[in-house]
Scaffold this motif. Structure first.
Motif, short mmCIF file in Angstrom:
data_model
loop_
_atom_site.label_atom_id
_atom_site.label_comp_id
_atom_site.label_asym_id
_atom_site.label_seq_id
_atom_site.Cartn_x
_atom_site.Cartn_y
_atom_site.Cartn_z
N CYS A 11 0.86 -1.19 0.00
CA CYS A 11 0.00 0.00 0.00
C CYS A 11 0.90 1.23 0.00
O CYS A 11 1.84 1.33 0.79
CB CYS A 11 -0.89 -0.01 1.23
SG CYS A 11 -1.88 1.49 1.45
N THR A 12 0.62 2.18 -0.87
CA THR A 12 1.45 3.38 -0.96
C THR A 12 1.18 4.35 0.18
O THR A 12 1.89 5.35 0.31
CB THR A 12 1.23 4.09 -2.30
OG1 THR A 12 -0.17 4.43 -2.43
CG2 THR A 12 1.64 3.21 -3.48
N ILE A 13 0.17 4.06 1.01
CA ILE A 13 -0.17 4.96 2.11
C ILE A 13 0.38 4.43 3.43
O ILE A 13 1.19 5.07 4.09
CB ILE A 13 -1.69 5.16 2.21
CG1 ILE A 13 -2.22 5.76 0.89
CG2 ILE A 13 -2.05 6.07 3.39
CD1 ILE A 13 -3.72 5.82 0.80
N THR A 15 1.97 1.40 3.68
CA THR A 15 3.14 0.60 3.25
C THR A 15 3.08 -0.86 3.67
O THR A 15 4.06 -1.58 3.51
CB THR A 15 4.48 1.22 3.73
OG1 THR A 15 4.65 1.03 5.12
CG2 THR A 15 4.57 2.70 3.38
N TYR A 26 -3.22 0.71 -5.62
CA TYR A 26 -2.25 1.61 -5.03
C TYR A 26 -2.46 1.75 -3.53
O TYR A 26 -1.56 2.17 -2.81
CB TYR A 26 -2.33 2.99 -5.68
CG TYR A 26 -1.73 3.03 -7.07
CD1 TYR A 26 -0.36 3.04 -7.26
CD2 TYR A 26 -2.56 3.05 -8.19
CE1 TYR A 26 0.19 3.07 -8.53
CE2 TYR A 26 -2.02 3.08 -9.47
CZ TYR A 26 -0.65 3.09 -9.63
OH TYR A 26 -0.11 3.12 -10.90
N ALA A 27 -3.65 1.41 -3.06
CA ALA A 27 -3.96 1.53 -1.63
C ALA A 27 -4.75 0.32 -1.17
O ALA A 27 -5.59 -0.21 -1.90
CB ALA A 27 -4.75 2.80 -1.36
N CYS A 31 -7.13 1.69 4.04
CA CYS A 31 -6.73 3.07 3.75
C CYS A 31 -7.72 3.74 2.81
O CYS A 31 -8.01 4.94 2.94
CB CYS A 31 -5.32 3.10 3.14
SG CYS A 31 -3.99 2.84 4.35
N ASP A 142 -1.83 8.04 -3.20
CA ASP A 142 -1.30 8.27 -1.85
C ASP A 142 -1.23 9.75 -1.53
O ASP A 142 -1.54 10.18 -0.41
CB ASP A 142 0.07 7.62 -1.69
CG ASP A 142 1.09 8.14 -2.68
OD1 ASP A 142 0.71 8.47 -3.83
OD2 ASP A 142 2.27 8.23 -2.32
N ARG A 146 -3.42 11.63 1.46
CA ARG A 146 -2.76 12.41 2.52
C ARG A 146 -3.31 13.83 2.56
O ARG A 146 -3.42 14.43 3.62
CB ARG A 146 -1.25 12.40 2.30
CG ARG A 146 -0.62 11.04 2.59
CD ARG A 146 0.90 11.07 2.56
NE ARG A 146 1.42 9.74 2.87
CZ ARG A 146 1.71 8.81 1.96
NH1 ARG A 146 1.57 9.09 0.68
NH2 ARG A 146 2.16 7.62 2.33
N GLN A 195 9.86 7.19 0.77
CA GLN A 195 8.49 7.24 1.27
C GLN A 195 8.38 6.42 2.55
O GLN A 195 8.74 5.25 2.59
CB GLN A 195 7.51 6.69 0.23
CG GLN A 195 6.06 6.66 0.69
CD GLN A 195 5.51 8.05 0.88
OE1 GLN A 195 5.54 8.86 -0.04
NE2 GLN A 195 4.98 8.33 2.06
N GLY A 197 5.89 5.03 5.68
CA GLY A 197 4.54 4.82 6.18
C GLY A 197 4.43 5.32 7.61
O GLY A 197 5.42 5.78 8.19
#
Length: 213
Positions: A11-13, A15, A26-27, A31, A142, A146, A195, A197
């Motif tokens: 997960c790019t948010i 992680t 991507y998430a 999230c 992501d 945010r 990046q 998390g």
């Protein structure tokens, strides 16, 4: 982290490694749901954006009396709250920026007609409608999540009359100093681009006072 872990889809948010039903997203689902809930809480007649109007008077956000429903708010106004309510402020401005971005991809439609509240409602509605598409297809999801978390937190602080969470300076291995709080969902280092998390950034060492100054 070993090589196999590094190659796992994450997960790019937050992680964390993605589950089998989350591959090619991507998430992760939690999230994505949190982002959806934060958007939902911003809009509508009882949403955070609408409630900000009752916190324009000095003292109304810190336990003092709130402003009534009258359009004639006392002067002076709380400029930090007023800024959140403007067309180009940190709520409506980013929301409509993302609508424009998704509109260029054929997934949303911008509507700048009506009151600021109506524009917030429309932006939130179209973003929520296309949220699953974005979580699967938008490479900057992501960043979007945010920004939604930030505007939700800024509005919540004033509506609930709470102080913003304290930011603590932490040191990235590259030497850059990042300011994070216990509610920071994640952050990208401005120095090296790494990046982090939520859990990872909280594990970074606290920066020395000289470096944080």
């Amino acid at each position: 982290m070993n090589l196999d872990e590094a190659l796992e889809p994450r997960c790019t948010i937050c992680t964390r490694a993605l589950y089998a039903d989350e591959i090619n997203r991507y998430a992760c689902h939690p999230c994505t749901r949190r982002c959806d809930e934060q958007l939902l809480e911003l809009a509508g007649p009882r949403g955070l954006y609408a409630k900000l109007g009752s916190h324009l008077a000095p003292g109304s956000g810190s336990g003092g009396p709130a402003v009534s429903g009258s359009r004639n708010a006392p002067v002076p106004l709380r400029l930090d709250v007023l800024n959140l309510l403007t067309a180009g402020g940190p709520v409506l401005g980013p929301l409509e920026t993302w609508v424009r971005d998704w509109e260029a991809r054929g997934r949303a439609e911008l509507n700048e007609a009506g009151t600021l509240q109506q524009r917030v409602n429309h932006a939130v509605g179209t973003l929520r409608f296309n949220l699953e598409w974005a979580a699967t297809n938008h490479p900057a999801f992501d960043e979007f999540a945010r920004e939604v978390s930030l505007m939700h937190r800024q509005a919540s602080v004033h509506v609930a009359g709470e102080r913003p969470p304290r930011a603590i300076p932490v040191a990235c291995p590259c030497g850059a100093i990042l300011r994070v709080g216990l509610d920071t969902p994640g952050v990208r280092c401005y120095g090296c681009g790494e990046q982090y998390g939520h859990a990872e950034v909280l594990r970074l060492p606290v920066a020395e006072r000289r470096a944080a100054a």
